[in-house]
Design an enzyme around this catalytic site. Structure first.
Site, PDB file in Angstrom:
ATOM      1  N   ASP A 122       0.870  -1.174   0.000  1.00  0.00           N
ATOM      2  CA  ASP A 122       0.000   0.000   0.000  1.00  0.00           C
ATOM      3  C   ASP A 122       0.911   1.229   0.000  1.00  0.00           C
ATOM      4  O   ASP A 122       2.130   1.120   0.162  1.00  0.00           O
ATOM      5  CB  ASP A 122      -0.908  -0.035   1.231  1.00  0.00           C
ATOM      6  CG  ASP A 122      -2.112   0.886   1.094  1.00  0.00           C
ATOM      7  OD1 ASP A 122      -2.222   1.581   0.071  1.00  0.00           O
ATOM      8  OD2 ASP A 122      -2.936   0.908   2.019  1.00  0.00           O
ATOM      9  N   ASP A 180      -0.220   5.193   0.984  1.00  0.00           N
ATOM     10  CA  ASP A 180      -0.408   6.262   1.970  1.00  0.00           C
ATOM     11  C   ASP A 180      -0.203   5.738   3.386  1.00  0.00           C
ATOM     12  O   ASP A 180      -0.859   4.794   3.827  1.00  0.00           O
ATOM     13  CB  ASP A 180      -1.803   6.870   1.837  1.00  0.00           C
ATOM     14  CG  ASP A 180      -1.967   7.655   0.548  1.00  0.00           C
ATOM     15  OD1 ASP A 180      -0.950   7.957  -0.099  1.00  0.00           O
ATOM     16  OD2 ASP A 180      -3.123   7.975   0.188  1.00  0.00           O
TER      17      ASP A 180
END
Length: 275
Positions: free
Chosen positions: A8, A10
């Protein structure tokens, strides 16, 4: 065996607030030197990922919008990819619902639930809510499969989710926003399918690593051999029940860097092959 990294972005590879990946350069350089595929698996759009890949000077497959699709660059490692369709410069595998279908659903429930999706927000509002620079906010609004949204009365989320399910959608929570996505898509399904493609095209099989920090990453973390959970900015960890989960020591790019180097060193000592 070949190492394969799903991450991922953020709060993981990118720090919250300034979206910097400066502290991850050591781990990133190690991955780059050893030609370890790094597949961005994120809620971000295709255009956002393309911009980040250009900044990092990498050209790898990626999974945008919470598992909605898998994009393989043209000619990637001479892979044979079944069930994909040509979307130059990619072969894409679509797993989610089309954005126009999701927007029709948003319009149908907008007044009843006071739903406000990305399609209802101006670029300036997206900047204000996300902290993204203006240019990146423009790219974040150009969605193909999913709709992040705000709900004025969050106590109504279960009622809205039930209606969404009856229309072929589901609702996930991704931190700042809820997301409306296709009912059959999730990061885990996309990760498993992507790993199968690598496994069929590479000699020796694959060992998969996943890095995430939120409930939105659970399906991905459950689908990899080495799941790594990063803490939130306040130092707390998402309550995720996975028996072999590895907890990183720091949030953001620093935690990502330390975890990646630890994993690569340990599997390298086990004589796992790369590339």
């Amino acid at each position: 065996m070949n190492l394969l990294v799903f991450t991922d972005l953020d709060g993981i590879l990118l720090d919250r607030g300034d979206y910097s990946y400066e502290a991850a350069k050591g781990g990133f350089d190690r991955i780059f030197r050893q030609q370890i595929p790094m597949i961005f698996t994120t809620s971000k759009t295709r255009l956002e990922i393309e911009r980040l890949q250009a900044d990092l000077q990498i050209h790898e497959p990626f999974i945008p919008e919470n598992g909605a699709a898998i994009y393989f660059p043209d000619g990637y490692r001479n892979f044979k990819i079944n069930n994909g369709f040509r979307q130059p410069p990619y072969t894409a595998i679509q797993l989610g619902a089309a954005y126009c279908e999701i927007r029709r659903f948003v319009y149908a429930v907008r007044e009843r639930f006071n739903v406000k999706g990305f399609g209802d927000l101006s670029v300036d509002e997206v900047v204000l809510l996300t902290g993204l620079p203006h240019e990146q906010a423009v790219m974040a609004k150009l969605r193909e499969y999913t709709e992040p949204f705000l709900l004025e009365e969050e106590t109504k989320i279960d009622e809205l989710a039930a209606i969404a399910a009856s229309r072929g959608f589901k609702i996930t929570s991704g931190g700042r926003f809820f997301n409306i996505i296709g009912i059959r898509q999730d990061k885990g399904h996309a990760v498993r399918l992507c790993a199968e493609i690598f496994d069929k095209n590479m000699k020796g099989g694959v060992v998969t690593v996943g890095l995430g920090n939120s409930a939105n990453d659970v399906a991905m973390l459950k689908s990899v051999d080495i799941p790594i959970l990063l803490p939130h900015d306040d130092g707390t960890y998402e309550d995720i029940d996975i028996s072999n989960i590895v907890k990183a020591d720091h949030p953001g790019s620093r935690g990502w860097n330390n975890a990646i180097l630890q994993v690569v060193n340990s599997v390298d000592e086990s004589k796992v092959n790369f590339g």
